[in-house]
Design a protein around this motif. Structure first.
Motif, PDB file in Angstrom:
ATOM      1  N   THR A  19      12.185 -59.413  95.730  1.00  0.00           N
ATOM      2  CA  THR A  19      12.366 -59.693  97.901  1.00  0.00           C
ATOM      3  C   THR A  19      14.122 -60.312  98.135  1.00  0.00           C
ATOM      4  O   THR A  19      13.822 -61.702  97.507  1.00  0.00           O
ATOM      5  N   SER A  21      15.098 -61.892 100.657  1.00  0.00           N
ATOM      6  CA  SER A  21      14.895 -62.506 102.003  1.00  0.00           C
ATOM      7  C   SER A  21      15.778 -63.767 102.242  1.00  0.00           C
ATOM      8  O   SER A  21      16.469 -64.337 101.865  1.00  0.00           O
ATOM      9  N   LEU A  25      15.071 -65.733 108.048  1.00  0.00           N
ATOM     10  CA  LEU A  25      13.335 -65.299 108.462  1.00  0.00           C
ATOM     11  C   LEU A  25      12.749 -66.456 108.179  1.00  0.00           C
ATOM     12  O   LEU A  25      13.078 -67.029 107.156  1.00  0.00           O
ATOM     13  N   PRO A  27       9.679 -68.265 105.885  1.00  0.00           N
ATOM     14  CA  PRO A  27       9.018 -67.857 104.799  1.00  0.00           C
ATOM     15  C   PRO A  27       8.018 -67.231 105.074  1.00  0.00           C
ATOM     16  O   PRO A  27       6.977 -66.842 106.278  1.00  0.00           O
ATOM     17  N   ARG A  28       7.288 -65.969 104.033  1.00  0.00           N
ATOM     18  CA  ARG A  28       6.126 -65.467 103.780  1.00  0.00           C
ATOM     19  C   ARG A  28       4.777 -65.917 103.643  1.00  0.00           C
ATOM     20  O   ARG A  28       5.270 -66.931 102.146  1.00  0.00           O
ATOM     21  N   ASN A  29       4.195 -66.159 104.106  1.00  0.00           N
ATOM     22  CA  ASN A  29       3.043 -66.748 103.809  1.00  0.00           C
ATOM     23  C   ASN A  29       2.917 -68.132 103.392  1.00  0.00           C
ATOM     24  O   ASN A  29       2.463 -68.219 101.838  1.00  0.00           O
ATOM     25  N   GLU A  31       5.131 -70.185 102.150  1.00  0.00           N
ATOM     26  CA  GLU A  31       5.635 -70.248 101.302  1.00  0.00           C
ATOM     27  C   GLU A  31       6.697 -71.537 101.198  1.00  0.00           C
ATOM     28  O   GLU A  31       7.290 -71.284 102.559  1.00  0.00           O
ATOM     29  N   THR A  33      10.070 -73.655 100.816  1.00  0.00           N
ATOM     30  CA  THR A  33      11.815 -73.121 100.832  1.00  0.00           C
ATOM     31  C   THR A  33      12.130 -74.504 100.283  1.00  0.00           C
ATOM     32  O   THR A  33      12.066 -75.210 101.033  1.00  0.00           O
ATOM     33  N   ARG A 165      14.402 -57.602 102.977  1.00  0.00           N
ATOM     34  CA  ARG A 165      14.339 -58.332 104.747  1.00  0.00           C
ATOM     35  C   ARG A 165      15.535 -59.246 105.036  1.00  0.00           C
ATOM     36  O   ARG A 165      15.439 -60.133 104.772  1.00  0.00           O
ATOM     37  N   GLU A 228      12.428 -52.701 109.092  1.00  0.00           N
ATOM     38  CA  GLU A 228      12.176 -54.424 108.840  1.00  0.00           C
ATOM     39  C   GLU A 228      11.992 -54.656 106.883  1.00  0.00           C
ATOM     40  O   GLU A 228      12.371 -55.609 106.214  1.00  0.00           O
TER      41      GLU A 228
END
Length: 252
Positions: A19, A21, A25, A27-29, A31, A33, A165, A228
């Motif tokens: 991915t 990204s 954006l 962080p997803r779930n 995560e 960074t 993304r 998206e």
């Protein structure tokens, strides 16, 4: 523009998914960074653009390479880098980040290496930045991002499912029009070798694997991200590039 974050998931056919990204954006779930910023010898607005300031604030390690310290000081004397590699080039800066990572045994690995100022200067220097994606990408798990106030680029490895993304996609009406970051205009560039087969989803003009990408033939420029999440599966590496919204109306 985007960054690469290796994923554990697999698509149909047991293809590894990576991915890419955008740093703009969230962080997803949940995560965590940890980003490093490399500043090259390229003009920086004074005061810096909202995009540059956002990148600076989001990074925990800042390196100036090849004259980047002078550019940074002229833009904002209050922004102090952690490391200066003015006597040499991007390779030295990336090597220094690798060395620091190996010493920081208690820290998580960098989830993104952002290289600011890779475009808009001499063409041979731009090509050196593209070369860095190919040369250093594997050592940073394809987490290198080239970016400035106009353009971004990442390397999409071959033989995997690349998920892209970006904050700006679709028709760009409403709130998205004001978002910092990459998209919706983008391209897929076959640098160094012909890409025999490429299959994409999530673009305005998708490719179905029947037409190769190569200089002298088809090169996918002025495409648009329409969803998206866009995907790219290719037989050979490709450079994905996208326009950037830096928070300033007149950037040219």
């Amino acid at each position: 523009m985007a960054v690469s974050e290796p994923m554990n998931g697999h698509s149909a056919g047991s293809t590894t998914t990576i991915t890419h990204s955008s740093p703009f954006l969230p962080p997803r779930n949940g995560e965590q960074t940890r980003q490093a910023l490399v500043i090259l010898n390229s003009p920086i607005r004074s005061p810096p653009s909202p995009l540059f300031q956002k990148l600076w604030d989001s990074c925990c390690f800042h390196v100036c390479a090849d004259g980047g310290a002078n550019r940074l000081y002229r833009a904002d004397p209050g922004l102090l880098p952690d490391l200066i590699r003015d006597s040499n080039d991007l390779d030295k800066a990336l090597s220094a980040i690798l060395q620091k990572k190996s010493m920081d045994t208690q820290q998580q690995q960098y989830t993104r290496i952002i290289i600011y100022g890779a475009f808009g200067g001499r063409f041979d220097q731009e090509m050196a930045s593209i070369q860095a994606l190919y040369k250093w990408g594997p050592q940073f798990q394809n987490r290198l991002v080239l970016i400035d106030d106009n353009t971004s680029a990442v390397l999409l490895p071959a033989g995997v499912k690349n998920e892209i993304r970006m904050p700006r996609y679709g028709d760009q009406t409403g709130k998205q029009q004001k978002d910092l970051g990459e998209g919706p205009t983008c391209g897929l560039i076959p640098i160094g070798t012909k890409c025999e087969k490429i299959v994409t989803t999530g673009f305005k003009w998708n490719l179905d694997g029947t037409i190769p990408l190569e200089f002298g033939g088809l090169v996918s420029t002025s495409n648009h991200l329409s969803e998206e999440v866009a995907t790219v599966e290719a037989s050979h590496p490709l450079v994905f590039t996208a326009e950037v919204a830096c928070g300033i109306e007149d950037v040219f």
